[in-house]
Scaffold this motif. Structure first.
Motif, PDB file in Angstrom:
ATOM      1  N   LEU A 337       0.819  -1.211   0.000  1.00 42.38           N
ATOM      2  CA  LEU A 337       0.000   0.000   0.000  1.00 42.38           C
ATOM      3  C   LEU A 337       0.855   1.265   0.000  1.00 42.38           C
ATOM      4  O   LEU A 337       0.324   2.367  -0.050  1.00 42.38           O
ATOM      5  N   GLY A 338       2.190   1.090   0.068  1.00 46.16           N
ATOM      6  CA  GLY A 338       3.063   2.250   0.051  1.00 46.16           C
ATOM      7  C   GLY A 338       3.410   2.770   1.429  1.00 46.16           C
ATOM      8  O   GLY A 338       3.873   3.888   1.565  1.00 46.16           O
ATOM      9  N   PHE A 339       3.174   1.954   2.460  1.00 45.19           N
ATOM     10  CA  PHE A 339       3.519   2.380   3.811  1.00 45.19           C
ATOM     11  C   PHE A 339       4.681   1.581   4.382  1.00 45.19           C
ATOM     12  O   PHE A 339       4.868   1.549   5.581  1.00 45.19           O
ATOM     13  N   GLY A 340       5.427   0.920   3.507  1.00 40.25           N
ATOM     14  CA  GLY A 340       6.509   0.072   4.001  1.00 40.25           C
ATOM     15  C   GLY A 340       7.781   0.868   4.212  1.00 40.25           C
ATOM     16  O   GLY A 340       7.746   2.092   4.327  1.00 40.25           O
ATOM     17  N   VAL A 341       8.903   0.153   4.272  1.00 45.99           N
ATOM     18  CA  VAL A 341      10.179   0.828   4.419  1.00 45.99           C
ATOM     19  C   VAL A 341      10.418   1.710   3.195  1.00 45.99           C
ATOM     20  O   VAL A 341       9.959   1.412   2.102  1.00 45.99           O
ATOM     21  N   ALA A 342      11.137   2.808   3.422  1.00 47.57           N
ATOM     22  CA  ALA A 342      11.317   3.771   2.342  1.00 47.57           C
ATOM     23  C   ALA A 342      12.280   3.221   1.298  1.00 47.57           C
ATOM     24  O   ALA A 342      13.278   2.604   1.646  1.00 47.57           O
ATOM     25  N   PRO A 343      11.995   3.396   0.016  1.00 44.62           N
ATOM     26  CA  PRO A 343      12.935   2.997  -1.007  1.00 44.62           C
ATOM     27  C   PRO A 343      14.221   3.803  -0.855  1.00 44.62           C
ATOM     28  O   PRO A 343      14.174   4.899  -0.311  1.00 44.62           O
ATOM     29  N   PRO A 344      15.368   3.303  -1.318  1.00 47.98           N
ATOM     30  CA  PRO A 344      15.530   2.113  -2.147  1.00 47.98           C
ATOM     31  C   PRO A 344      15.616   0.813  -1.358  1.00 47.98           C
ATOM     32  O   PRO A 344      15.868  -0.213  -1.972  1.00 47.98           O
ATOM     33  N   THR A 345      15.461   0.835  -0.032  1.00 44.49           N
ATOM     34  CA  THR A 345      15.474  -0.424   0.706  1.00 44.49           C
ATOM     35  C   THR A 345      14.411  -1.348   0.130  1.00 44.49           C
ATOM     36  O   THR A 345      13.256  -0.962   0.051  1.00 44.49           O
ATOM     37  N   PRO A 346      14.806  -2.535  -0.304  1.00 41.35           N
ATOM     38  CA  PRO A 346      13.840  -3.381  -0.984  1.00 41.35           C
ATOM     39  C   PRO A 346      12.944  -4.140  -0.013  1.00 41.35           C
ATOM     40  O   PRO A 346      13.348  -4.465   1.103  1.00 41.35           O
ATOM     41  N   SER A 347      11.706  -4.352  -0.436  1.00 46.30           N
ATOM     42  CA  SER A 347      10.787  -5.161   0.351  1.00 46.30           C
ATOM     43  C   SER A 347       9.897  -5.913  -0.635  1.00 46.30           C
ATOM     44  O   SER A 347       9.552  -5.392  -1.691  1.00 46.30           O
ATOM     45  N   TRP A 348       9.566  -7.148  -0.278  1.00 45.38           N
ATOM     46  CA  TRP A 348       8.832  -7.994  -1.226  1.00 45.38           C
ATOM     47  C   TRP A 348       7.498  -7.358  -1.622  1.00 45.38           C
ATOM     48  O   TRP A 348       7.107  -7.367  -2.791  1.00 45.38           O
ATOM     49  N   GLY A 349       6.794  -6.827  -0.635  1.00 43.56           N
ATOM     50  CA  GLY A 349       5.489  -6.243  -0.931  1.00 43.56           C
ATOM     51  C   GLY A 349       5.588  -5.067  -1.887  1.00 43.56           C
ATOM     52  O   GLY A 349       4.740  -4.877  -2.756  1.00 43.56           O
ATOM     53  N   GLN A 350       6.671  -4.296  -1.739  1.00 44.61           N
ATOM     54  CA  GLN A 350       6.828  -3.123  -2.602  1.00 44.61           C
ATOM     55  C   GLN A 350       7.082  -3.554  -4.046  1.00 44.61           C
ATOM     56  O   GLN A 350       6.504  -2.990  -4.973  1.00 44.61           O
ATOM     57  N   ILE A 351       7.928  -4.569  -4.254  1.00 45.07           N
ATOM     58  CA  ILE A 351       8.175  -5.049  -5.622  1.00 45.07           C
ATOM     59  C   ILE A 351       6.874  -5.589  -6.214  1.00 45.07           C
ATOM     60  O   ILE A 351       6.535  -5.325  -7.370  1.00 45.07           O
ATOM     61  N   LEU A 352       6.127  -6.318  -5.373  1.00 41.36           N
ATOM     62  CA  LEU A 352       4.864  -6.906  -5.830  1.00 41.36           C
ATOM     63  C   LEU A 352       3.911  -5.830  -6.338  1.00 41.36           C
ATOM     64  O   LEU A 352       3.210  -6.013  -7.326  1.00 41.36           O
ATOM     65  N   SER A 353       3.913  -4.676  -5.666  1.00 40.83           N
ATOM     66  CA  SER A 353       2.956  -3.635  -6.045  1.00 40.83           C
ATOM     67  C   SER A 353       3.293  -3.031  -7.398  1.00 40.83           C
ATOM     68  O   SER A 353       2.461  -2.367  -8.008  1.00 40.83           O
ATOM     69  N   LEU A 354       4.523  -3.243  -7.897  1.00 40.43           N
ATOM     70  CA  LEU A 354       4.895  -2.658  -9.180  1.00 40.43           C
ATOM     71  C   LEU A 354       4.367  -3.473 -10.353  1.00 40.43           C
ATOM     72  O   LEU A 354       4.441  -3.030 -11.494  1.00 40.43           O
ATOM     73  N   GLY A 355       3.839  -4.679 -10.059  1.00 41.79           N
ATOM     74  CA  GLY A 355       3.472  -5.607 -11.128  1.00 41.79           C
ATOM     75  C   GLY A 355       2.473  -5.049 -12.120  1.00 41.79           C
ATOM     76  O   GLY A 355       2.606  -5.266 -13.315  1.00 41.79           O
ATOM     77  N   VAL A 356       1.457  -4.348 -11.618  1.00 41.90           N
ATOM     78  CA  VAL A 356       0.529  -3.697 -12.545  1.00 41.90           C
ATOM     79  C   VAL A 356       0.955  -2.248 -12.609  1.00 41.90           C
ATOM     80  O   VAL A 356       0.736  -1.477 -11.687  1.00 41.90           O
ATOM     81  N   SER A 357       1.614  -1.887 -13.716  1.00 36.37           N
ATOM     82  CA  SER A 357       2.227  -0.564 -13.763  1.00 36.37           C
ATOM     83  C   SER A 357       1.164   0.501 -13.973  1.00 36.37           C
ATOM     84  O   SER A 357       0.019   0.220 -14.326  1.00 36.37           O
ATOM     85  N   THR A 358       1.557   1.742 -13.721  1.00 38.32           N
ATOM     86  CA  THR A 358       0.593   2.837 -13.822  1.00 38.32           C
ATOM     87  C   THR A 358       0.052   2.980 -15.240  1.00 38.32           C
ATOM     88  O   THR A 358      -1.039   3.476 -15.446  1.00 38.32           O
ATOM     89  N   SER A 359       0.841   2.532 -16.213  1.00 38.38           N
ATOM     90  CA  SER A 359       0.360   2.627 -17.586  1.00 38.38           C
ATOM     91  C   SER A 359      -0.603   1.491 -17.918  1.00 38.38           C
ATOM     92  O   SER A 359      -1.104   1.410 -19.028  1.00 38.38           O
TER      93      SER A 359
END
Lengths: 400, 321
Positions: A337-359
């Motif tokens: 949901l975008g409330f995880g650790v701040a990038p660029p620190t990687p987190s599985w949930g954050q990568i997962l959220s990129l799967g459906v891109s904004t386009s």
């Protein structure tokens, strides 16, 4: 009242040994445990497995060791914790040989306490003493341009924070085994480094929730009556708030950070542990050994935590194993949901959220691989929990 | 119940108000567009307008007083009464959750019973595996995969990716409208259902197994009752009790879970409202969502208690603490 030295042959088996024997009967449980150990291995040695800095490189005829130089304080802390975890496991094996089963639990508790104290102090020291180095040198570029040679890279020679917009959103290929994300970082590398977040959140959050839950549950269950009534209302409050809502509120209002996320998950999920311990203590309260401990005038701390707790902790430990999977889910959901650790620190949930891109494009490798990582980790923890429950369940264990 | 509710609201109130920052500084964007004095004046003005300049305890008591009369105040972001916003969005979330809830119970109870009756047979083992796998799949993964594979141009374009109905839904007759709505609901409801289903089926199976081993079931069989009666009237009746208590734990999880699902499928429900409110510090909306979530959960607990007493005549609430 000195301890009578008993013959080692007559020691019998301790509770832990019995549970372990029962647990080890199931191959699936052991396989899951091995998988979790493997994950921890990945997480501990992440900087050596996936790093854009070489182990060693010859620049201007001089050997440099950029990877070791660039290790951060948290890396050292992780190594220290891992070393002491292994040390503790060895100690447990040693205890089995030399220490009588009746006092083994106490000895183990003291060892764990001392070791974790050393780890905590060491971590603080590392964070104070290890300087933050920012090494942005592109060593691969140096190899290509010929100014350096003889480099030995990690198996996955990419950094998790390294971005390259020329190669963004690429599907899996020979160079990038699991593809690249929206800013051109290697997904496999980010997954390996992200395992640290997930595993540590699972451990620390559940540890906290067990601590609070055991303490509250013990007090409520032992005293009963008015204390119990008031306490249960507080437990009810925590149970009635939708957990994810409370989590995103706290994280959104107080800033994102790994520590805060761990705390929040722990502070919200303790209620189930408290209820388990309370129920066990209600049952134990009437038993003779507790009554005799009370009549001996033992201090409350001793009655609660030395006499009663060891008899009521089993369901909590089983629940905690499932809780780790739950905490990993919560962390992934927060990152998603975008409330995880701040990038660029990687987190599985954050990568997962990129799967459906904004386009609107579907980048399947960004959804599938981190999702599978979360899934497999949760599955392994759940299977271990299931095995543990079967092992602990006295109805299934044959009378020794 | 009322003290619990006050506790919930007090906690959310404390978290949201004690944190640094305020919605108006966020709203007016990063500093620089306004000079410091105008900016400060603006924030002060807005605070006064929304009653945020009063001391915190006063604010809380005022909020409590208004809420008791179902006045949740105005949304800072939407410039509308929060009550109206909730009135639009609560039915959507409730619909999703009720459908999912009914599905969970109607599917998992028979399946759990079946697995227990056929203990260690093919049905049972395969069910256990499926249940375990389903329970471990994160909702985000399922949602993203559904959207990616079934709702997009990349693979199959079978389902709509977002929203609750198509743009031209207003012009449809009732039946096509219903069909359209259901079409939109399929994937979100699956996402909302599968974990609860797995959990409940497992619990039903475990409860049934316990009871099928019990002495009274053997007695019932021994006196010649048919298998159907033994399972349906004796064992099932007893194993339904833990299932009811699970209802109390399943409900809060589902309402929380709809935050994720609503944001994946862009459904304008309570979860989405809460999410937006949290990111824009829309105090009144956050408080209202937390209150309503709490009320719903407490109602779930109460329902579970009542159902418990119906299912098990031995349970009575008189003379208990």
């Amino acid at each position: 009242m000195g301890k009578q030295p008993t013959d080692k042959k007559n020691w019998g088996r301790s509770y832990g040994e019995m549970v372990w024997k029962e647990f080890a009967k199931s191959k699936l449980s052991i396989a899951s445990l091995v998988f979790i150990v493997f994950l921890f291995f990945l997480a501990i040695f992440a900087p050596f497995l996936a790093n854009d800095k070489p182990f060693m490189i010859k620049i201007n005829g001089q050997w440099n060791y950029p990877l070791f130089r660039s290790l951060t304080a948290s890396d050292y802390a992780v190594f220290l914790a891992a070393a002491f975890a292994v040390f503790q496991l060895l100690l447990i094996r040693r205890n089995k040989k030399y220490i009588e089963p009746s006092i083994r639990g106490q000895v183990l508790g003291r060892q764990v306490f001392v070791n974790s104290l050393i780890v905590v102090i060491g971590t603080v020291l590392f964070f104070v003493m290890v300087p933050r180095r920012l090494d942005a040198t592109d060593y691969k570029e140096m190899i290509v341009s010929g100014s350096a040679e003889g480099a030995v890279f990690a198996p996955i020679p990419y950094g998790y924070g390294r971005t390259d917009l020329k190669i963004r959103e690429q599907p899996p290929s020979r160079e990038h085994w699991l593809g690249t994300d929206d800013v051109g970082s290697d997904v496999l590398c980010r997954l390996i480094h992200g395992s640290r977040i997930s595993l540590s959140v699972g451990f620390v959050a559940v540890g906290l929730s067990v601590l609070i839950g055991v303490f509250v549950g013990a007090v409520l269950g032992y005293f009963g009556g008015k204390v119990d009534f008031v306490g249960m209302r507080i437990v009810e409050i925590f149970m009635a708030i939708p957990p994810l809502l409370l989590m995103i509120t706290v994280v959104a209002f107080f800033g994102r950070g790994l520590f805060l996320i761990m705390m929040v998950i722990g502070l919200i999920t303790w209620t189930s542990n408290a209820r388990f311990v309370r129920a066990e203590f209600f049952k134990l309260r009437q038993q003779d050994f507790v009554q005799s401990a009370v009549s001996l005038g033992l201090p409350l701390r001793s009655i609660l935590f030395r006499h009663m707790l060891p008899n009521g902790i089993a369901p909590v430990l089983v629940n905690a194993t499932f809780g780790i999977a739950g905490a990993i889910f919560y962390e992934a959901a927060l990152s998603f949901l975008g409330f995880g650790v701040a990038p660029p620190t990687p987190s599985w949930g954050q990568i997962l959220s990129l799967g459906v891109s904004t386009s609107g494009r579907f980048l399947w490798w960004l959804t599938l691989f981190p999702g599978l990582a979360i899934f497999l980790t949760a599955l392994a923890y759940n299977l271990v929990g299931e095995g543990l429950r079967d092992a602990v369940d006295p109805r299934l264990r044959k009378a020794a | 119940m009322i003290p619990t509710l006050i506790g919930i609201t007090l906690m959310i109130f404390a978290i949201s108000r004690l944190a640094p920052g305020d919605p108006f500084s966020l709203q007016s964007g990063p500093g620089g567009q306004l000079d410091a004095k105008t900016f400060g004046n603006y924030v002060e003005q807005q605070k006064k307008l929304h009653g945020l300049d009063k001391p915190l305890p006063v604010q809380y008591v005022l909020w409590l007083k208004n809420t008791a009369m179902l006045d949740f105040g105005d949304s800072i972001k939407h410039h509308r009464p929060v009550f109206e916003l909730i009135k639009e969005r609560l039915p959507i979330t409730l619909m999703l959750n009720v459908i999912a809830f009914v599905l969970i119970y109607t599917i998992s109870i028979p399946l759990g019973v079946l697995a227990a009756v056929r203990h260690k047979k093919f049905v049972d083992t395969s069910m256990s595996v499926i249940v375990f796998v389903l329970w471990s799949i994160p909702v985000m993964l399922a949602g993203q995969l559904f959207i990616g594979y079934f709702c997009g141009p990349t693979f199959k374009n079978w389902f709509p990716p977002a929203g609750l109905s198509s743009n031209d839904a207003d012009t449809m007759a009732f039946l096509p409208w219903l069909g359209n709505r259901l079409w939109h609901l399929v994937l979100p409801v699956i996402c909302l259902t599968y974990r609860g289903f797995a959990y409940l089926a497992k619990q039903v199976r475990a409860g049934m197994l316990d009871n099928l081993r019990a002495d009274y079931v053997r007695t019932a069989r021994a006196k010649g009752l048919s298998n159907l009666v033994v399972i349906g009237r004796h064992a099932f009746r007893n194993s339904i009790i833990p299932v009811i208590t699970i209802m109390a734990t399943l409900l809060p999880a589902m309402i929380g879970g709809s935050i994720i699902i609503e944001s994946i499928f862009s459904i304008p429900g309570m979860g989405r409202l809460a999410f937006e409110a949290v990111t824009t510090r829309d105090y009144n909306v956050i408080m209202a969502v937390a209150t309503i979530g709490g009320v719903l959960n407490l109602m779930g607990l109460l329902l579970a208690d009542i159902a418990y007493a119906i299912a098990d005549p031995r349970v009575s609430f008189e003379g208990k603490l």
